[in-house]
Motif scaffolding. Structure first.
Motif, PDB file in Angstrom:
ATOM      1  N   ILE A 104       0.854  -1.201   0.000  1.00  0.00           N
ATOM      2  CA  ILE A 104       0.000   0.000   0.000  1.00  0.00           C
ATOM      3  C   ILE A 104       0.889   1.252   0.000  1.00  0.00           C
ATOM      4  O   ILE A 104       0.624   2.228  -0.709  1.00  0.00           O
ATOM      5  N   LEU A 105       1.952   1.192   0.769  1.00  0.00           N
ATOM      6  CA  LEU A 105       2.871   2.339   0.801  1.00  0.00           C
ATOM      7  C   LEU A 105       3.474   2.578  -0.588  1.00  0.00           C
ATOM      8  O   LEU A 105       3.613   3.728  -1.030  1.00  0.00           O
ATOM      9  N   ASP A 106       3.799   1.496  -1.279  1.00  0.00           N
ATOM     10  CA  ASP A 106       4.339   1.627  -2.637  1.00  0.00           C
ATOM     11  C   ASP A 106       3.327   2.290  -3.576  1.00  0.00           C
ATOM     12  O   ASP A 106       3.704   3.065  -4.448  1.00  0.00           O
ATOM     13  N   VAL A 107       2.057   1.954  -3.405  1.00  0.00           N
ATOM     14  CA  VAL A 107       1.042   2.575  -4.266  1.00  0.00           C
ATOM     15  C   VAL A 107       0.999   4.077  -3.981  1.00  0.00           C
ATOM     16  O   VAL A 107       0.972   4.910  -4.898  1.00  0.00           O
ATOM     17  N   ILE A 108       1.038   4.432  -2.695  1.00  0.00           N
ATOM     18  CA  ILE A 108       1.008   5.855  -2.345  1.00  0.00           C
ATOM     19  C   ILE A 108       2.206   6.558  -2.996  1.00  0.00           C
ATOM     20  O   ILE A 108       2.093   7.654  -3.540  1.00  0.00           O
TER      21      ILE A 108
END
Ligand code: BG6
Length: 490
Positions: A424-428
């Motif tokens: 999820i952090l990578d998507v952000i």
């Protein structure tokens, strides 16, 4: 970063995945201060619910990973106050429009308003939701990104249909296709281990490696998910994605850089070099009921949601070959199964024998067991260890196989993040390294579609294995055919 507002919309907010993984991961990121300052979470689902009901429906699953008691509870309260709920139909542009209006009112005053949609919904409605959400609720001042979960189709044809349909509403840039195994710590470490250590990369080929095993074992059955599972089976559920992705990362050529496109280019190349499998290299199994210590464990067919007489495999083992200069002739043995004797996932790399070994058949050295083996234990009790031959200390000369052992728990204090947190952090951050590109999926499906079709067309019956066992005997014969013994069984 603080000038932008971020809304994360979880579509299918009352589902299992959202509760078990998505909200707890968002909370963990918040707890660790990894979310941008101006973020809001929106649960979107069909059920009627007040904001308070929604918050209490997710509260129980958040959990305080870092046991800091009162502080964590306070943080949880703050996190929950950023969670809002929007009731809406999945196909309704109007309903997504209402959500868009709400987001815009809330985010007004920020230079940019970014939006992330997490589609935690059945694949049959992916396209409708993508269409409605992109028409009714895209950001007009920032990015709009969409996270999609597998299954991405059932075979090459359905994958192509889904992919074309989605591409009418979303660009490749906007789409983040998750394979959560790529977010696991030890998989993220695979490229570091290989490319940042001189002792490994020169050995990483057919010249020194005898075989590679990728093993996924669960000690529980489909338990309630049988209805879903029966449409897919273990090959589509685990091998075509999680295990194949691991092989691709493991076997790819060194990428030009660590940029997402460079890594994914290499993964696609190696996927395309994989040889079409024949059924001689595939074993399928299905677990049957068994009582262990007086406790009855139902078989797959006893699950009420599974159609009577289903021949859906809950276990599969395959031998895979890569037709390129690096890997020619090296068997990659993959196996995955439910309701087996233990829960573990690991990569085992067995090296060749030492040529002209001076200790051959001497000093207690069984050559077959004494080849070096590198084990990457993905879970549980994450570890990397290398089996080496060593002299037993003392006056005599006796050899022993021992381990150079990096067990994460003893080396590192910090608890490991869940795969979903990383992803999820990578998507952000817009980092696509760990997300699957369309052409990777295309290659993965072309590899598996022929055997999937053959199993279904010929109605190949799975070999039954008892709940809690080590799986069908056929898997041992398959490995033995290539002179291999499954390392997790010895
Ligand atoms: C999912 C599969 O992708 O991965 C499940 O659909 C499986 O069947 C799960 O249980 C395993 O994930 P993990 O992270 O618990 O090993």
């Amino acid at each position: 970063w603080n000038k932008a507002a971020l809304s994360i919309v979880v579509v299918g907010a009352s589902g299992d995945l959202a509760k078990k993984k998505i909200f707890p991961s968002l909370f963990a990121l918040y707890h660790d201060g990894m979310l941008p300052k101006n973020f809001t979470i929106y649960g979107y689902a069909r059920s009627k619910m007040s904001e308070e009901e929604f918050r209490s429906s997710i509260e129980g699953s958040l959990g305080c990973r870092l046991a800091d008691g009162a502080k964590c509870e306070e943080t949880m309260g703050n996190f929950l106050s950023t969670c809002r709920y929007q009731q809406g139909q999945y196909k309704s542009v109007d309903d997504f429009g209402k959500l868009s209006k709400r987001i815009a009112e809330h985010d007004g005053g920020h230079e940019r308003a970014n939006r992330i949609f997490y589609l935690s919904i059945p694949p049959s409605i992916f396209t409708d939701v993508a269409a409605a959400a992109s028409e009714g609720c895209s950001s007009d001042s920032g990015f709009t990104r969409v996270i999609v979960e597998k299954p991405f189709g059932r075979d090459s044809e359905s994958f192509q249909e889904l992919s074309q349909a989605l591409s009418r509403h979303l660009t490749e840039d906007q789409m983040f296709r998750i394979d959560h195994y790529l977010g696991k710590e030890l998989i993220e470490n695979l490229t570091v281990l290989r490319f940042a250590n001189l002792v490994f990369e020169p050995l990483w080929s057919r010249n020194y490696i005898r075989n590679v095993q990728v093993i996924f074992s669960e000690d529980f059955g489909t338990e309630g998910r049988g209805g879903y599972f029966d449409n897919y089976g273990i090959i589509r559920d685990v091998l075509q994605n999680h295990l194949l992705q691991i092989v691709a990362l493991f076997a790819m050529e060194p990428p030009v850089s660590l940029e997402a496109e460079d890594i994914r280019n290499e993964k696609v190349k190696v996927l395309r070099c994989m040889k079409t499998m024949s059924m001689d290299d595939v074993v399928v199994g299905q677990y049957r009921a068994r009582s262990i210590g007086g406790e009855h464990h139902p078989g797959y067919l006893d699950d009420e949601t599974v159609p009577a007489g289903s021949i859906c495999p809950t276990f599969a083992a395959i031998a895979l070959f890569i037709n390129n200069a690096r890997w020619d002739g090296v068997p990659f043995l993959l196996k995955a199964g439910k309701a087996l004797h233990s829960r573990h996932a690991e990569i085992r790399v067995q090296f060749r024998h030492v040529p002209g070994n001076l200790y051959r058949n001497k000093m207690g050295l069984d050559l077959d067991r004494a080849t070096n083996e590198l084990v990457i234990r993905i879970q549980p009790n994450e570890a990397i260890y290398l089996k080496v031959n060593n002299k037993v200390p003392g006056l005599g000369l006796k050899l022993d196989v021992t381990k150079l052992d990096l067990t994460y728990k003893s080396r590192y204090n910090n608890p490991l993040p869940d795969a979903y947190e990383r992803l999820i952090l990578d998507v952000i951050n817009g980092d696509k390294r760990l997300f699957i590109r369309n052409d990777e999926l295309e290659a993965a499906w072309s590899l598996f579609t022929p055997i999937l079709k053959e199993i279904e067309e010929k109605q190949i019956s799975p070999e039954l294995y008892p709940y809690g066992s080590r799986g069908p005997v056929g898997a041992h014969y398959l490995a033995a055919k290539y002179g291999v013994r499954w390392g997790d069984i010895v």
